[in-house]
Design a protein around this motif. Structure first.
Motif: not given
Length: 664
Positions: A220, A223, A229, A233, A615, A618
């Motif tokens: 996490a 990324s 991401s 995830i 993350i 992102q």
């Protein structure tokens, strides 16, 4: 035995267990009232007629699937808890001479009654609450034409909701019958008082939990970019979930045993009671506590993301459409840029013949794929977009400083050796120079908040000092045409934006006539706003509903856990009171257990959210959100509100627990 007596026993059993059945039936009724609302919105004529695209209907369908799944799971979980509490009661009925068929009949009567109660709550409360939720949804989408009359009672939805509830309670009835056949009367009587063996510390599982949780946090935190991401995830979530369950189940026992070995700490009265009690039940408690921690993090992440998305909507609209109207060529692939400019100006003159135009703005921008090397050099993207040997694939936006100043009302100045750079998702502050068309340029950083937000991928925006460098960039960074198998020059994006004086507007008829005559497209900010509000308003509404469902499930799990602990601890605490244990000590012990049962899942959930911010930030770039400050503010506000609500639940359930252990 007469069935009338069995029916009275069934009614009395529910009344006597109102502290169990009451919250359970209310929670199930409320959750399925939300089910009724979603189903009715999907069938509502006003919602269907006022949403030209299927985006809202798709969002509602996805939310319906998720909420239905959660409702079924929590209904079965709650029934299992109720059956566990009443197991000794069923054993007693058998000892007193009841046959299995009599107990089955009592099951049937009880669950039919539960079905009727939850059905009434779901449909009646769902219809009443649905009217307000219908208005809220339309207000979020900036639709002021909806009224309560636009949300009529939906008989088909009511029948479907009641049918789902009936199927659930029939399933619970079958499961209880299976348990009745499986256990003998003596087992039913003894299970309530059955002691558990002291759990062992499983070092390997604890280490596995530490490793998976650490890896989940690492994924996490490291990324970078939207694409990466999106791929990572699910890996991060899976690792964190596995680590959470392992550490709650085994790590918590390890901590308790370490505390137990500390004689100075363990042999204090309230510590002795707390640790001894929790140690023997931690295996069962740990699974629930881990689930609650994951639910807490899910609620905060879901709600904070949707709130941030809705709050940033107007700035995104202004970024995409800086004026009230946009004039664009129909043929996006025409290569003669000068002819495009002349055509747009000719079209604007046609509008000026009928309306008073002001604030016109002609912008030219290059939008093309490229790659960015680690040393800060822009290169043409390879034929194979998956080939990263030439650098990181990005989307390149280039415009002149004059156009950028007119768009943003700034006064930047650049010499021939300097360009400005900004990015929505890439950290470009580390670069001091940038290689463009085989030449190095000095860099100035530009505020990312004033860059366009319409791209949901990694974008680098370059502001060049003159038109000559823009055209060189266009010629050099060509895109690969998959049909012709050749690199071709990307046409400039040329658009003309304008406002109308004194509140004048172009009618739909005038727009259609103009588009037919000049072969150009007019986009209005009002239409973009309507589309964005329909999308983001629907997302916020769905986020609120999903968060509400998860919160109700969390409350129910916490309540059941406290009631279960209360029934389990009541006899022991009554014995301790009889031998003179003061009530103050009991309250202190309760407080210590609450730290485990309430504060620990909340803290773990908040830690999960904290590690997920990178993350998640992102991923927010997918919908064009680059203002992470706004997301963090939403996260803090949602986190504080959720914590306060969580503490209110703590006060209510701890009071119930205290009453139970005192025999009330």
């Amino acid at each position: 035995m007469k069935y009338s007596i069995l029916r009275r026993l069934s009614f009395k059993s529910i009344l006597n267990r109102k502290n169990i059945y009451g919250p359970y039936l209310l929670a199930i009724g409320f959750l399925f009232s939300l089910e009724y609302i979603l189903l009715s919105l999907l069938n509502n004529n006003y919602v269907r007629e006022n949403n030209d695209n299927d985006t809202l209907m798709t969002l509602l369908s996805m939310a319906l699937f998720f909420i239905t799944l959660m409702n079924i799971i929590i209904a079965l979980y709650g029934s299992r808890f109720v059956s566990k509490i009443r197991r000794q009661e069923f054993g007693l009925y058998t000892v007193l001479g009841m046959e299995n068929k009599h107990i089955r009949y009592m099951f049937l009567v009880e669950y039919l009654l539960c079905w009727l109660i939850t059905s009434a709550i779901s449909v009646l409360f769902g219809f009443g609450l649905g009217k307000f939720m219908f208005i809220i949804l339309n207000r979020m989408m900036h639709d002021t034409g909806a009224t309560f009359m636009s949300y009529p009672f939906d008989l088909q939805t009511a029948i479907l909701t009641v049918s789902i509830l009936f199927a659930i309670f029939i399933t619970i009835f079958i499961l209880d019958n299976y348990r009745l056949i499986r256990y003998k009367p003596a087992e039913l009587l003894s299970q309530a008082n059955a002691s558990e063996r002291e759990p062992r510390v499983r070092i390997l599982i604890t280490l596995f939990g530490l490793v998976t949780l650490g890896l989940g946090y690492y994924v996490a935190l490291t990324s970078q970019g939207v694409i990466q991401s999106m791929l990572k995830i699910f890996i991060a979530v899976l690792l964190v979930v596995m680590g959470t369950y392992c550490l709650f189940v085994t790590g918590s026992i390890l901590v308790l045993k370490l505390l137990k070995k500390n004689n100075d700490y363990y042999y204090q009265a309230h510590h002795f009671l707390t640790i001894s009690g929790m140690l023997y039940r931690m295996k069962a408690n740990a699974v629930s506590l881990a689930t609650i921690a994951i639910l807490c993090s899910g609620i905060i992440l879901t709600l904070s993301a949707t709130v941030a998305l809705y709050s940033s909507m107007q700035s995104q609209i202004n970024s995409v459409l800086p004026r009230q109207y946009e004039l664009a060529p129909n043929n996006m692939n025409q290569s003669n840029d000068q002819q495009t400019i002349q055509d747009l100006r000719s079209g604007l003159n046609g509008i000026k013949q009928k309306k008073s135009v002001t604030n016109s703005l002609l912008l030219q921008q290059l939008s093309t794929p490229a790659s960015l090397t680690s040393n800060g050099t822009l290169q043409r993207l390879s034929k194979n977009v998956r080939d990263t040997t030439k650098g990181r694939p990005i989307y390149l936006l280039v415009q002149t400083v004059n156009d950028f100043n007119r768009l943003t009302h700034k006064h930047y100045q650049l010499n021939d050796q300097t360009v400005m750079i900004g990015s929505n998702l890439i950290n470009v502050s580390k670069y001091k120079h940038l290689g463009i068309v085989n030449k190095q340029y000095k860099l100035k950083q530009v505020d990312t908040s004033i860059l366009t937000a319409k791209y949901g991928i990694e974008v680098i925006s370059i502001i060049v000092p003159n038109q000559q460098l823009l055209l060189k960039t266009q010629e050099h960074y060509q895109s690969y045409n998959m049909n012709t198998k050749k690199f071709v020059k990307t046409p400039l994006d040329i658009n003309l934006y304008f406002d109308l004086k004194d509140g004048q507007q172009l009618t739909n008829k005038q727009i259609k006539t103009f588009q037919t005559k000049y072969g150009q497209t007019i986009t209005t900010k009002k239409s973009v706003q309507q589309m964005e509000y329909h999308l983001y308003g629907g997302l916020l509404f769905i986020g609120m509903l999903v968060s509400l469902v998860l919160f109700v499930i969390t409350i129910l799990m916490l309540y059941f856990k406290q009631i279960s602990e209360g029934y389990a601890d009541r006899k022991n605490y009554q014995i301790m009171q009889q031998v003179g244990l003061p009530k103050e000590l009991i309250k202190k012990t309760i407080h210590s257990q609450i730290v485990w049962l309430f504060v620990l899942p909340l803290i773990v959930g908040l830690i999960h959210v904290l590690f997920a911010t990178n993350i998640m930030s992102q991923l927010m770039g997918i919908v064009g959100i680059t203002n992470m400050h706004l997301y963090f503010i939403s996260y803090v506000i949602v986190g504080i509100v959720f914590t306060l609500l969580y503490l209110i639940v703590y006060l209510i359930t701890s009071s119930k627990y205290y009453h139970l252990i005192n025999g009330n």
